[in-house]
Design a protein around this motif. Structure first.
Motif, PDB file in Angstrom:
ATOM      1  N   ARG A   1      -4.808  -4.438   6.138  1.00 45.22           N
ATOM      2  CA  ARG A   1      -5.201  -3.606   5.001  1.00 45.22           C
ATOM      3  C   ARG A   1      -6.716  -3.457   5.022  1.00 45.22           C
TER       4      ARG A   1
ATOM      5  N   LEU B   1      -4.481   1.974   8.097  1.00 47.36           N
ATOM      6  CA  LEU B   1      -4.522   0.551   8.399  1.00 47.36           C
ATOM      7  C   LEU B   1      -5.397   0.340   9.632  1.00 47.36           C
TER       8      LEU B   1
ATOM      9  N   VAL C   1       0.855  -1.184   0.000  1.00 50.13           N
ATOM     10  CA  VAL C   1       0.000   0.000   0.000  1.00 50.13           C
ATOM     11  C   VAL C   1       0.891   1.234   0.000  1.00 50.13           C
TER      12      VAL C   1
END
Length: 219
Positions: free
Chosen positions: A196, A173, A167
């Protein structure tokens, strides 16, 4: 189908039917409105946090394949935070493990886990790509993870987290900080788990009799 019909069909009492309906309603699997018949809602592949399961057990229950890979592992002296969570003397050597978890080959979770000194050697001997540490510890030592306390919030991905999870840096997160103990209340581990959010989400199903937090794949 009314309660009487269900009781007759399955050979149980109406009280048993009412309890089953209440449980399904609390899980969000059926619903109703005043004056209308109950309806089956969309099926949810989720795990209630009322039931303690490992990531691999949760994935398997959904028909998904869980994977795991140790990125880093080392013994360090217990910090003040470690001593509080694991109930150990200050500077006791404890095992720190950074583990990347995946679903069907896709990275979705980073676990930063600190293991108590008494279980650390057993964890250290497990192969780095073991998909379920929880199951391996049960098989090898008989250890049962019986109780867990979870604190959920959100954090921004740092450079290392972003690289491992695929990412962008500073991406949000989902973080779950947890402490897990044995049936006797002896701390086994504490962990900082980062998901994620596009792969895993959390939901709460509310009712007057139940308020269960659940983990599920993101939609």
């Amino acid at each position: 189908m009314v309660e009487t019909d269900l009781a007759t069909r399955y050979g149980v009492s109406r009280g048993t039917v009412r309890q089953a309906v209440a449980a399904l309603t609390a899980e969000g699997l059926i619903g109703s409105r005043q004056g209308a018949r109950r309806v089956v809602l969309a099926s949810r592949r989720s795990q209630s946090f009322a039931e303690l399961r490992s990531f691999a057990q949760w994935a398997r229950a959904m028909g998904r394949e869980a994977s795991g890979r140790v990125v880093a592992q080392e013994y360090l002296p217990a910090t003040a935070k470690d001593t509080v969570h694991l109930q150990l003397p200050h500077r006791t050597p404890v095992l720190h493990v950074l583990r990347l978890r995946g679903l069907d080959g896709e990275p979705v979770l980073l676990e930063r886990t600190v293991y108590a000194d008494w279980i650390s050697p057993a964890v250290e001997s497990i192969e780095p790509d073991c998909p379920s540490v929880t199951q391996r510890l049960l098989d090898d030592t008989g250890l049962v993870f019986a109780y867990g306390e979870h604190v959920i919030d959100a954090v921004a991905a740092g450079a290392r987290d972003a690289e491992l999870l695929g990412v962008r840096r500073t991406s949000p997160l989902l973080r779950v900080r947890r402490v897990t103990t044995t049936r006797e209340g002896r701390p086994v581990e504490w962990s900082d788990d980062r998901y994620r959010p596009d792969a895993v989400s959390f939901s709460v199903h509310n009712s007057i009799g139940n308020n269960a937090l659940a983990r599920k794949t993101a939609e």
